[in-house]
Design a protein around this motif. Sequence first.
Motif, PDB file in Angstrom:
ATOM      1  N   GLN A   4       0.748  -1.267  -0.442  1.00  0.00           N
ATOM      2  CA  GLN A   4       0.049   0.331  -0.106  1.00  0.00           C
ATOM      3  C   GLN A   4       0.773   1.257   0.106  1.00  0.00           C
ATOM      4  O   GLN A   4       1.599   1.453   0.796  1.00  0.00           O
ATOM      5  N   LEU A   5       0.622   2.254  -0.962  1.00  0.00           N
ATOM      6  CA  LEU A   5       1.515   3.765  -0.770  1.00  0.00           C
ATOM      7  C   LEU A   5       0.639   4.478  -0.990  1.00  0.00           C
ATOM      8  O   LEU A   5      -0.468   3.979  -1.777  1.00  0.00           O
ATOM      9  N   THR A   6       1.512   5.819  -0.812  1.00  0.00           N
ATOM     10  CA  THR A   6       0.284   7.336  -0.816  1.00  0.00           C
ATOM     11  C   THR A   6       1.319   7.554  -2.261  1.00  0.00           C
ATOM     12  O   THR A   6       2.520   7.652  -2.072  1.00  0.00           O
ATOM     13  N   CYS A   7       0.527   7.895  -3.391  1.00  0.00           N
ATOM     14  CA  CYS A   7       1.642   8.155  -5.063  1.00  0.00           C
ATOM     15  C   CYS A   7       1.260   9.858  -3.948  1.00  0.00           C
ATOM     16  O   CYS A   7       1.047  11.353  -3.263  1.00  0.00           O
ATOM     17  N   VAL A   8       2.567  10.520  -4.541  1.00  0.00           N
ATOM     18  CA  VAL A   8       3.123  11.956  -4.525  1.00  0.00           C
ATOM     19  C   VAL A   8       3.609  13.043  -5.360  1.00  0.00           C
ATOM     20  O   VAL A   8       4.358  13.579  -5.452  1.00  0.00           O
ATOM     21  N   GLY A  13      -2.646  12.374  -4.382  1.00  0.00           N
ATOM     22  CA  GLY A  13      -2.195  11.644  -2.712  1.00  0.00           C
ATOM     23  C   GLY A  13      -2.942  10.431  -2.818  1.00  0.00           C
ATOM     24  O   GLY A  13      -3.492   9.556  -1.939  1.00  0.00           O
ATOM     25  N   CYS A  14      -3.546  10.021  -4.608  1.00  0.00           N
ATOM     26  CA  CYS A  14      -4.014   8.922  -4.456  1.00  0.00           C
ATOM     27  C   CYS A  14      -3.570   6.979  -3.830  1.00  0.00           C
ATOM     28  O   CYS A  14      -2.386   7.277  -3.341  1.00  0.00           O
ATOM     29  N   ALA A  15      -4.609   6.632  -3.465  1.00  0.00           N
ATOM     30  CA  ALA A  15      -4.164   6.062  -2.436  1.00  0.00           C
ATOM     31  C   ALA A  15      -3.386   4.323  -3.628  1.00  0.00           C
ATOM     32  O   ALA A  15      -4.565   4.196  -4.108  1.00  0.00           O
ATOM     33  N   GLU A  17      -2.494   0.851  -4.315  1.00  0.00           N
ATOM     34  CA  GLU A  17      -2.084  -0.985  -4.494  1.00  0.00           C
ATOM     35  C   GLU A  17      -1.208  -1.585  -5.238  1.00  0.00           C
ATOM     36  O   GLU A  17      -1.322  -1.533  -6.857  1.00  0.00           O
ATOM     37  N   GLN A  32      -4.473   4.899  -8.966  1.00  0.00           N
ATOM     38  CA  GLN A  32      -3.528   6.107  -9.401  1.00  0.00           C
ATOM     39  C   GLN A  32      -4.936   6.654 -10.337  1.00  0.00           C
ATOM     40  O   GLN A  32      -5.717   6.105 -10.867  1.00  0.00           O
ATOM     41  N   GLY A  37       0.951   8.308 -11.540  1.00  0.00           N
ATOM     42  CA  GLY A  37       0.760   7.336 -10.571  1.00  0.00           C
ATOM     43  C   GLY A  37       1.584   6.338 -10.346  1.00  0.00           C
ATOM     44  O   GLY A  37       2.161   4.865 -10.242  1.00  0.00           O
TER      45      GLY A  37
END
Length: 119
Positions: A4-8, A13-15, A17, A32, A37
């Motif tokens: 699990q990542l948070t896009c920067v 700031g999409c969550a 996977e 994304q 993303g």
Amino acid sequence: MTKQLTCVQCPLGCALEVCLDETDAVVHVSGQSCRRGTEFARQEAVSPVRVLTLAVPVPGALEPLSVKTTAPIPRDLIPVAAEAIRRLSPQLPIAAGTVLAANICDSGVDVVATKELFR
């Protein structure tokens, strides 16, 4: 395996996977909103990189010099590179863009001044 990542890459700031196979290769990315993303998730899940920015004291200057790497470096190399940058002793005057350390820690990336600094 799933990460699990948070896009920067943008303010959304999409969550994200990221699904990896048994060899840690990316199989699928979801969550994304854009191509950036997807690219971020593929890089971050396998080999995260960061641009390193620091402030370095300069003898004779009233303020520290801000410096940064010219490209992202592997995240696990950051502590070693940061220590090497802290040991730099740049001399005045310094122009923005001056290379202060070439190929920092054999990364293929240079460290440059991000501003001008004069007496």
